[in-house]
Motif scaffolding. Structure first.
Motif, PDB file in Angstrom:
ATOM      1  N   UNK A 145      -3.577  16.517  29.390  1.00 14.13           N
ATOM      2  CA  UNK A 145      -2.391  17.171  29.084  1.00 14.13           C
ATOM      3  C   UNK A 145      -2.380  17.578  27.364  1.00 14.13           C
ATOM      4  N   UNK A 146      -3.104  16.828  26.726  1.00 12.92           N
ATOM      5  CA  UNK A 146      -3.260  17.188  25.218  1.00 12.92           C
ATOM      6  C   UNK A 146      -4.169  18.289  25.137  1.00 12.92           C
ATOM      7  N   UNK A 186     -10.101  24.461  32.834  1.00 15.85           N
ATOM      8  CA  UNK A 186     -10.594  23.830  31.652  1.00 15.85           C
ATOM      9  C   UNK A 186     -10.057  22.583  31.048  1.00 15.85           C
ATOM     10  N   UNK A 187      -8.897  22.482  31.188  1.00 15.34           N
ATOM     11  CA  UNK A 187      -8.016  21.064  30.727  1.00 15.34           C
ATOM     12  C   UNK A 187      -8.582  20.069  31.645  1.00 15.34           C
ATOM     13  N   UNK A 188      -8.773  20.046  32.729  1.00 15.39           N
ATOM     14  CA  UNK A 188      -9.118  18.983  33.540  1.00 15.39           C
ATOM     15  C   UNK A 188     -10.762  18.868  33.607  1.00 15.39           C
ATOM     16  N   UNK A 189     -11.478  19.725  33.133  1.00 13.60           N
ATOM     17  CA  UNK A 189     -13.018  19.644  33.261  1.00 13.60           C
ATOM     18  C   UNK A 189     -13.469  18.902  31.764  1.00 13.60           C
ATOM     19  N   UNK A 190     -13.026  19.293  30.859  1.00 14.37           N
ATOM     20  CA  UNK A 190     -13.619  18.933  29.566  1.00 14.37           C
ATOM     21  C   UNK A 190     -14.070  17.591  29.434  1.00 14.37           C
ATOM     22  N   UNK A 255      -1.469  15.594  37.944  1.00 10.28           N
ATOM     23  CA  UNK A 255       0.084  15.488  38.041  1.00 10.28           C
ATOM     24  C   UNK A 255       0.826  16.052  36.853  1.00 10.28           C
ATOM     25  N   UNK A 256       0.083  15.705  35.427  1.00 11.11           N
ATOM     26  CA  UNK A 256       0.525  16.249  34.324  1.00 11.11           C
ATOM     27  C   UNK A 256       0.315  17.565  33.966  1.00 11.11           C
ATOM     28  N   UNK A 257      -0.939  18.198  34.417  1.00 10.69           N
ATOM     29  CA  UNK A 257      -1.596  19.367  34.104  1.00 10.69           C
ATOM     30  C   UNK A 257      -0.611  20.441  35.305  1.00 10.69           C
TER      31      UNK A 257
END
Length: 314
Positions: A145-146, A186-190, A255-257
């Motif tokens: 989420x950050x 991208x947010x989930x993969x990095x 969930x947050x994303x």
């Protein structure tokens, strides 16, 4: 390999049964009364008893679990207590969002992490190696989420290049779908990409120093063949294990994303169901999520059996 294939395929079945029992038990043993929640504060004890009977909540636990599990295996996950819509309809309407997003996230993690890990191993001790180690260590400390908020600030607010939220089905076109899906993916993969890069770099450095690699070079095999046909095949095991562990992380982070990017996926559906105490919908989303995780982990374990000399399971 044949001896290890049986346990690899049997373990997910056992885990599924135990996880389904736990999932059903959490809903069945919840202190909240679904009948009272549906009927509201004005309901009498007789009304609640009648609704409990309609829901089947007055039956023995094991009988309800057996019926629920048997129906679930046929695709019948019951009906929502509040909307009376079949749970399977609600989940399978939202599931493509999660599957396409998770698929893109895993693809990005493999491409970014694999390229960084291989490049760092081939340039051991160099600037690229140090840069990969530094960036991967930093990304590994940041929750999705950050990262998602940072991506929105950079690509949506400052650059205006990509939408900050929303979703377009892939059926509407690949490029429109990609514009909306790339930032949450991208947010989930990095984080997973960073772990893959670290594991692959360490493992590949060790394999490149083995005698069989030296022997292959002496026999005149080209560097590309030595790397991809020999060293990488033996070094990929830890990275594949990280990938298998990363699938639950992707689904958990969704969930947050999904909340940040306003995506109509299963994670948001489960969050809404938990806020309403809609037990059948909560149980259905958990069961489908567990199934997706077990299928993905089984595929990873089968890939480990195929690619690594010793095989192995997570």
């Amino acid at each position: 390999m044949t001896r290890r294939l049986g346990p690899t395929l049997a373990t997910p079945v056992v885990v599924f049964v135990l996880a389904s029992l736990l999932t059903f038990g959490l809903g069945a043993l919840s202190p909240s009364n679904p009948a009272a929640a549906v009927l509201g504060e004005t309901a009498t004890a007789a009304d609640i008893a009648r609704m409990n009977h309609e829901f089947g909540l007055d039956r023995p636990f094991l009988a309800r679990y057996a019926d629920w599990l048997g129906a679930s295996l046929t695709g019948d996950l019951g009906r929502s207590y509040f909307t009376t819509i079949p749970v399977s309809d609600s989940i399978f309407a939202a599931l493509p969002v999660d599957l396409t997003l998770a698929g893109l996230a895993v693809l990005l993690a493999v491409l970014l992490g694999g390229a960084a890990g291989i490049g760092a191993a081939l340039r051991q001790g160099g600037r690229f190696d140090r840069a990969v180690t530094f960036v991967a260590s930093g990304l590994g400390t940041l929750p999705p989420f950050v990262v998602g908020i940072g991506l929105i600030v950079v690509f949506s607010v400052l650059l205006g290049a990509l939408p900050a939220g929303g979703y377009v089905p892939i059926e509407a076109g690949f490029l429109p779908w990609l514009r909306f899906a790339i930032l949450p993916a991208l947010a989930l993969s990095l984080d997973i990409a960073a772990s893959i890069a670290r594991q692959l770099r360490t493992s590949l450095v060790g394999q490149l120093g083995e005698n069989y690699v030296t022997g292959a070079v002496v026999r005149g095999l080209g560097p590309r063949r030595v790397l991809f046909r020999h060293a990488l095949r033996n070094a990929v095991g830890p990275a594949l294990t990280v990938l298998g562990i990363g699938v639950p992380m992707v689904l958990g982070g969704a969930v947050v994303t999904e909340k940040i990017f306003n995506l109509p996926g299963v994670a948001r559906l489960a969050l809404q169901a938990s806020e309403q105490h809609d037990v059948p919908l909560i149980q259905g989303t958990l069961l489908v999520t567990i199934t997706v995780v077990l299928v993905c982990n089984t595929l990873v374990n089968l890939a480990l059996l195929r690619l690594t000399p010793q095989g192995g399971r997570q």
